[in-house]
Design an enzyme around this catalytic site. Structure first.
Site, PDB file in Angstrom:
ATOM      1  N   GLU A  98      26.640  12.256 -26.460  1.00  0.00           N
ATOM      2  CA  GLU A  98      26.570  10.792 -26.449  1.00  0.00           C
ATOM      3  C   GLU A  98      26.402  10.245 -27.869  1.00  0.00           C
ATOM      4  O   GLU A  98      26.950   9.199 -28.215  1.00  0.00           O
ATOM      5  CB  GLU A  98      25.386  10.318 -25.593  1.00  0.00           C
ATOM      6  CG  GLU A  98      25.488  10.697 -24.114  1.00  0.00           C
ATOM      7  CD  GLU A  98      24.805  12.018 -23.786  1.00  0.00           C
ATOM      8  OE1 GLU A  98      24.875  12.943 -24.617  1.00  0.00           O
ATOM      9  OE2 GLU A  98      24.220  12.127 -22.691  1.00  0.00           O
TER      10      GLU A  98
ATOM     11  N   SER B  17      36.818  56.905 -21.263  1.00  0.00           N
ATOM     12  CA  SER B  17      37.446  55.713 -20.702  1.00  0.00           C
ATOM     13  C   SER B  17      38.069  54.838 -21.777  1.00  0.00           C
ATOM     14  O   SER B  17      38.573  53.772 -21.499  1.00  0.00           O
ATOM     15  CB  SER B  17      36.408  54.901 -19.936  1.00  0.00           C
ATOM     16  OG  SER B  17      35.425  54.431 -20.825  1.00  0.00           O
TER      17      SER B  17
ATOM     18  N   ASP C 156      28.454  55.463 -26.573  1.00  0.00           N
ATOM     19  CA  ASP C 156      29.370  54.734 -27.470  1.00  0.00           C
ATOM     20  C   ASP C 156      28.698  54.042 -28.660  1.00  0.00           C
ATOM     21  O   ASP C 156      29.397  53.551 -29.529  1.00  0.00           O
ATOM     22  CB  ASP C 156      30.137  53.647 -26.695  1.00  0.00           C
ATOM     23  CG  ASP C 156      30.905  54.212 -25.505  1.00  0.00           C
ATOM     24  OD1 ASP C 156      31.228  55.412 -25.542  1.00  0.00           O
ATOM     25  OD2 ASP C 156      31.168  53.455 -24.554  1.00  0.00           O
TER      26      ASP C 156
ATOM     27  N   LEU D  49      28.604  45.325 -28.843  1.00  0.00           N
ATOM     28  CA  LEU D  49      28.696  44.277 -27.820  1.00  0.00           C
ATOM     29  C   LEU D  49      28.732  42.886 -28.433  1.00  0.00           C
ATOM     30  O   LEU D  49      28.090  41.959 -27.945  1.00  0.00           O
ATOM     31  CB  LEU D  49      27.522  44.400 -26.833  1.00  0.00           C
ATOM     32  CG  LEU D  49      27.465  45.705 -26.033  1.00  0.00           C
ATOM     33  CD1 LEU D  49      26.206  45.750 -25.176  1.00  0.00           C
ATOM     34  CD2 LEU D  49      28.697  45.868 -25.138  1.00  0.00           C
TER      35      LEU D  49
HETATM   36 ZN   LIG Z   1      20.969  13.943 -24.793  1.00  0.00          ZN
END
Ligand SMILES: [Zn+2]
Length: 367
Positions: free
Chosen positions: A55, A171, A203, A207
């Site tokens: 806003e 994998s 591994d 991430l």
């Molecule tokens: Zn606000």
């Protein structure tokens, strides 16, 4: 009650809100449009926690033109002093004469007070325009506030014959480049990525989001009931984003090697000696985590399904055929599923390179 112009203005506000999808966490994604009829005189979206709300951006742009205008906001304007002053008061001062919100803010600090404040000052307020779209956009935030747990997305990659890995666990590269790039986008949108200690030991993953610059990296969560995480692993040392270690260990001396870089979470224990996922999700919600992506092996992914704690499955299917290997899920036989309607509904499907991505949502899921 709402005109076609109203609808199109709110659609604009929703599109603006979506621009914050990578960066607003833990805050909701919010967009705002200030308009006279079909003419937009100000617009904005919330970019990042601690920075101005949607806003404020829109009102600044509108300036004097806010007089007599309608403000369209995708979430009820806030009424409380947080890190920024309340938007409801800014709207009041601006001279707008009508405020349309897509939905009420369920945050107990707001919860109708923003709209009530505007209404009591003689501004016409309306709520509920395109509410479903607004809820979808903020599914993580809403889940965290309304259910005290994150929206849980399971990410799975599988071969044409339904295997996630070879029998020895290898994998790597089941899916192609495009699918892996798509996972980076999902990570960037998530508040946090969760994995199991098995994946970390195998591994040493980061991430994180590597394909493109991002204002905010997702937090990382490791389920490590016996605290086996190497203190020199990437997740502990790279400092890219907060790392949470969820453990059943209660000997605080053992937390010392991690304390500097990681947060320890102590969820409750199930009868069979595992981390209680439901209690863990409550703790994660309390940490401000709304959208959670699980990138784990078959056992942990299956546990989320078995406990009925998953909201979405994103399945990448490669046309490779692996033969004998690890199944996608390991769950007990469910004979009832044969005749019952499916619990999971496919909501989108697309081809990414040579792989197919399908998104499934749980039936009746309001988020
Ligand atoms: Zn606000």
């Amino acid at each position: 009650m709402f005109s076609n112009t109203d609808i199109s203005m709110m659609e604009n506000a929703l599109q603006l809100a979506a621009l914050g999808r990578f960066s607003t966490s833990p805050n909701p994604r919010v967009g705002c449009v200030i308009a006279h009829g079909g003419q937009i005189v100000g617009q904005g979206f919330h970019v990042k926690a601690g920075e101005p709300h949607a806003e404020v951006h829109a009102l600044r742009q509108a300036g004097e033109m806010a007089q007599g205008a309608t403000a369209f906001v995708t979430l009820e304007p806030c009424s409380h002093y947080g890190r920024t002053p309340p938007c409801a008061e800014a709207l009041l001062r601006s001279g707008v004469t009508r405020v349309v919100a897509a939905m009420r803010d369920p945050n107990p600090l707001v919860a109708g007070k923003g709209l009530a404040l505007l209404e009591s000052a003689g501004i016409k307020t309306e709520c509920g325009l395109l509410e479903n779209k607004a809820r979808e956009l903020n599914r993580g935030f809403l889940s965290r506030i309304e259910r005290r747990r994150p929206f849980v997305r399971l990410k799975c990659a599988v071969s044409l014959d339904g295997k996630t890995a070879l029998s020895d666990g290898s994998s790597f590269w089941i899916t192609g480049e495009e699918a892996r790039a798509d996972v980076q986008v999902l990570r960037a949108e998530s508040c946090a990525v969760l994995t199991g200690i098995g994946t970390v030991l195998a591994d040493n993953p980061q991430l994180n989001v590597r394909d493109f610059p991002t204002l905010r990296q997702p937090a990382r969560i490791v389920l490590d009931s016996r605290l086996r995480l190497p203190p020199n692993s990437h997740l502990v040392t790279d400092g890219q984003s907060p790392t949470y270690i969820a453990t059943l260990e209660r000997d605080e001396d053992k937390f010392r090697p991690y304390r500097k870089h990681a947060h320890i979470l102590m969820p409750s224990e199930t009868a069979d000696g595992k981390i209680d996922l439901n209690s863990l999700l409550h703790l994660l919600a309390d940490e401000g985590i709304g959208e959670l992506m699980v990138e784990a092996g078959s056992e942990l992914t299956s546990a989320f399904l078995a406990e009925d704690l998953a909201d979405e499955i994103v399945l990448y299917r490669s046309p490779k055929i692996l033969g004998n290997g690890k199944d996608l899920f390991s769950l007990p036989e469910n004979r009832a599923a044969l005749s019952a309607p499916p619990l999971w509904t496919p909501v989108s499907s697309e081809i990414l390179g040579h792989d197919i991505k399908t998104v499934f949502r749980k039936n009746g899921n309001a988020f």
